[in-house]
Design a protein around this motif. Structure first.
Motif, mmCIF file in Angstrom:
data_model
loop_
_atom_site.group_PDB
_atom_site.id
_atom_site.type_symbol
_atom_site.label_atom_id
_atom_site.label_comp_id
_atom_site.label_asym_id
_atom_site.label_seq_id
_atom_site.Cartn_x
_atom_site.Cartn_y
_atom_site.Cartn_z
ATOM 1 N N ALA A 1 -6.545 7.690 2.255
ATOM 2 C CA ALA A 1 -5.678 7.335 1.122
ATOM 3 C C ALA A 1 -4.589 6.361 1.547
ATOM 4 C CB ALA A 1 -5.060 8.597 0.531
ATOM 5 N N GLN A 2 -3.992 6.610 2.704
ATOM 6 C CA GLN A 2 -2.921 5.755 3.200
ATOM 7 C C GLN A 2 -3.427 4.346 3.530
ATOM 8 O OE1 GLN A 2 0.230 6.482 3.383
ATOM 9 N NE2 GLN A 2 1.149 5.035 4.826
ATOM 10 N N MET A 3 -4.636 4.259 4.076
ATOM 11 C CA MET A 3 -5.174 2.961 4.481
ATOM 12 C C MET A 3 -5.745 2.168 3.308
ATOM 13 S SD MET A 3 -4.403 2.821 7.579
ATOM 14 C CE MET A 3 -5.305 1.393 8.147
ATOM 15 N N LEU A 4 -6.065 2.831 2.209
ATOM 16 C CA LEU A 4 -6.632 2.125 1.060
ATOM 17 C C LEU A 4 -5.573 1.613 0.086
ATOM 18 C CD1 LEU A 4 -9.817 4.201 0.092
ATOM 19 C CD2 LEU A 4 -9.678 2.054 1.361
ATOM 20 N N LYS A 5 -4.383 2.193 0.115
ATOM 21 C CA LYS A 5 -3.391 1.800 -0.892
ATOM 22 C C LYS A 5 -2.946 0.343 -0.724
ATOM 23 C CE LYS A 5 0.741 3.632 1.467
ATOM 24 N NZ LYS A 5 1.795 4.682 1.406
ATOM 25 N N GLY A 6 -2.899 -0.155 0.510
ATOM 26 C CA GLY A 6 -2.529 -1.551 0.737
ATOM 27 C C GLY A 6 -3.550 -2.520 0.156
ATOM 28 N N PRO A 7 -4.843 -2.397 0.553
ATOM 29 C CA PRO A 7 -5.863 -3.265 -0.040
ATOM 30 C C PRO A 7 -5.942 -3.153 -1.554
ATOM 31 C CG PRO A 7 -6.734 -2.167 1.904
ATOM 32 C CD PRO A 7 -5.386 -1.568 1.640
ATOM 33 N N LEU A 8 -5.770 -1.943 -2.088
ATOM 34 C CA LEU A 8 -5.840 -1.764 -3.540
ATOM 35 C C LEU A 8 -4.706 -2.508 -4.242
ATOM 36 C CD1 LEU A 8 -6.830 2.011 -3.707
ATOM 37 C CD2 LEU A 8 -8.188 0.092 -4.579
ATOM 38 N N LEU A 9 -3.514 -2.475 -3.659
ATOM 39 C CA LEU A 9 -2.394 -3.216 -4.251
ATOM 40 C C LEU A 9 -2.680 -4.710 -4.242
ATOM 41 C CD1 LEU A 9 0.522 -3.314 -5.367
ATOM 42 C CD2 LEU A 9 1.300 -3.514 -2.991
ATOM 43 N N LEU A 10 -3.147 -5.220 -3.111
ATOM 44 C CA LEU A 10 -3.423 -6.656 -2.992
ATOM 45 C C LEU A 10 -4.510 -7.091 -3.970
ATOM 46 C CD1 LEU A 10 -3.191 -9.416 -1.631
ATOM 47 C CD2 LEU A 10 -4.779 -8.594 0.126
#
Length: 386
Positions: free
Chosen positions: A81-90
């Protein structure tokens, strides 16, 4: 006396989880034109919810689901979850701002950091106790291996937030290059939100650094910063939802900038002449909401050549180029006695503007006075001459 499971700060985490899931449900029933962006936002909210829930279970000894999850599965849920939130925001920002954006195989590259983190957990058999640094007999090497997970999952979202902020910057440049009129409100909201997440995830790194340096001597300092981070996230989630409901449907999309080629280096006289005729003979600037695609069709010149002429020959962008002509038209109308009965609103609409604030901003900048002052000054001149 009953034992309190939650303090007020844990309640904020719990509220963040609950609100994220409620907003996902609301997003599902909300009519939107950009379905992909809507799904990406929902997935982003879920990643925030899972992260907050895992943090709550990890650090609150009185909160648990079942032993297998609490000890062994929780690190994997937290890391993913922590590693996916960055790509999802971008990718959410890109989907909102880029015309006809679609997910492609190349976007799978953003899963690599999450895969690396999961492999790290599996390889070294890191469990929740290790992440809390409570394993009995834990060596310094084992502590550093477990801490490596925290380093990675704290730093990566920061770089994605940085990329999202840069994406909004490029988007604003694209708006100036491709549109003659646009509202600055929606891009500003998007900019504030991405900067907000950049600040929050930068703050998260600071919390992590404090936890690794002064926490042993003053653990209350680390706790205070960690609690502040949870409050900031809660505020940002609310702002993100407000933006998705109120502003995102008004956002204009831009096309990716074409690769520069020789047309940028050597402009043809024909191309320059066509742009001039479009402005001075066809007076295309009088058309409100004109974009560069429509302008290029009207003068029968490819978009990349139109852009090259405006950028290289005139030294400006499409937005400034169009509005400079509109200001000149407004000056003509304001100084002409035959149009003395026109209000300032009539003038700006006739000149091609569709926003009063944009008109006044451009007029004041290019002329050095307000439209009303310009009209009075020119009318006085005509009276003296008469």
């Amino acid at each position: 006396m009953q034992k309190h499971i939650f303090n007020i700060h844990d309640v904020v985490l719990f509220m963040t989880v609950a609100e994220c899931f409620l907003l996902v449900i609301f997003q599902a029933i909300l009519p939107v034109k950009n379905q992909l962006a809507n799904r990406l936002l929902s997935t982003f909210l879920i990643s925030i919810a899972i992260t907050s829930a895992c943090i709550l279970v990890l650090w609150n000894d009185d909160v648990s689901l079942f032993t297998a999850f609490d000890e062994y599965l929780l690190p994997y849920f937290l890391v993913i979850a922590q590693m996916l939130k960055g790509p999802l925001l971008l990718i959410y920002v890109i989907a909102l701002t880029e015309d006809a954006f679609k997910l492609a195989r190349r976007h799978l590259v953003h899963l690599i950091p999450a895969a690396v983190a999961v492999a790290w957990l599996a390889l070294f058999q890191i469990d929740s106790t290790d992440l809390r640094f409570r394993t009995l007999g834990m060596t310094e090497t084992e502590r550093q291996i477990a801490n490596g997970v925290w380093h990675f999952i704290k730093i990566m979202p920061f770089f994605y937030a940085l990329a999202a902020v840069n994406r909004v910057r490029l988007y604003r440049i694209g708006l100036h290059n491709q549109y003659s009129n646009f509202s600055p409100t929606e891009p500003s909201w998007l900019n504030i939100l991405t900067l907000g997440f950049l600040f929050t995830w930068s703050f998260s790194i600071l919390v992590h650094v404090i936890a690794n340096t002064v926490a042993l001597a003053a653990p209350q300092i680390s706790d205070l910063f960690g609690i502040a981070e949870n409050y900031i996230i809660f505020i940002l989630i609310n702002a993100l939802f407000v933006n998705s409901v109120v502003h995102t449907h008004k956002l204009l999309t831009t096309k990716p900038e074409a690769a520069k080629d020789k047309v940028d280096e050597k402009l043809t006289d024909t191309a320059i002449q066509k742009v001039q005729q479009g402005m001075e003979i066809q007076k295309l600037f009088l058309k409100q909401n004109l974009n560069i695609d429509e302008f290029s069709k009207r003068i029968n010149l490819p978009v990349k050549e139109v852009s090259a002429v405006i950028n290289k020959h005139y030294g400006t962008n499409f937005f400034e180029f169009m509005n400079s002509y509109r200001v000149e038209e407004a000056k003509r109308l304001l100084s002409d006695n035959q149009h003395a009965d026109m209000t300032v609103m009539d003038v700006l609409l006739h000149a091609g503007f569709n926003s009063k604030s944009a008109f006044h901003r451009f007029f004041n900048r290019l002329v050095g006075m307000s439209p009303t002052e310009y009209r009075k000054q020119n009318m006085n001149k005509e009276v003296k001459i008469a």
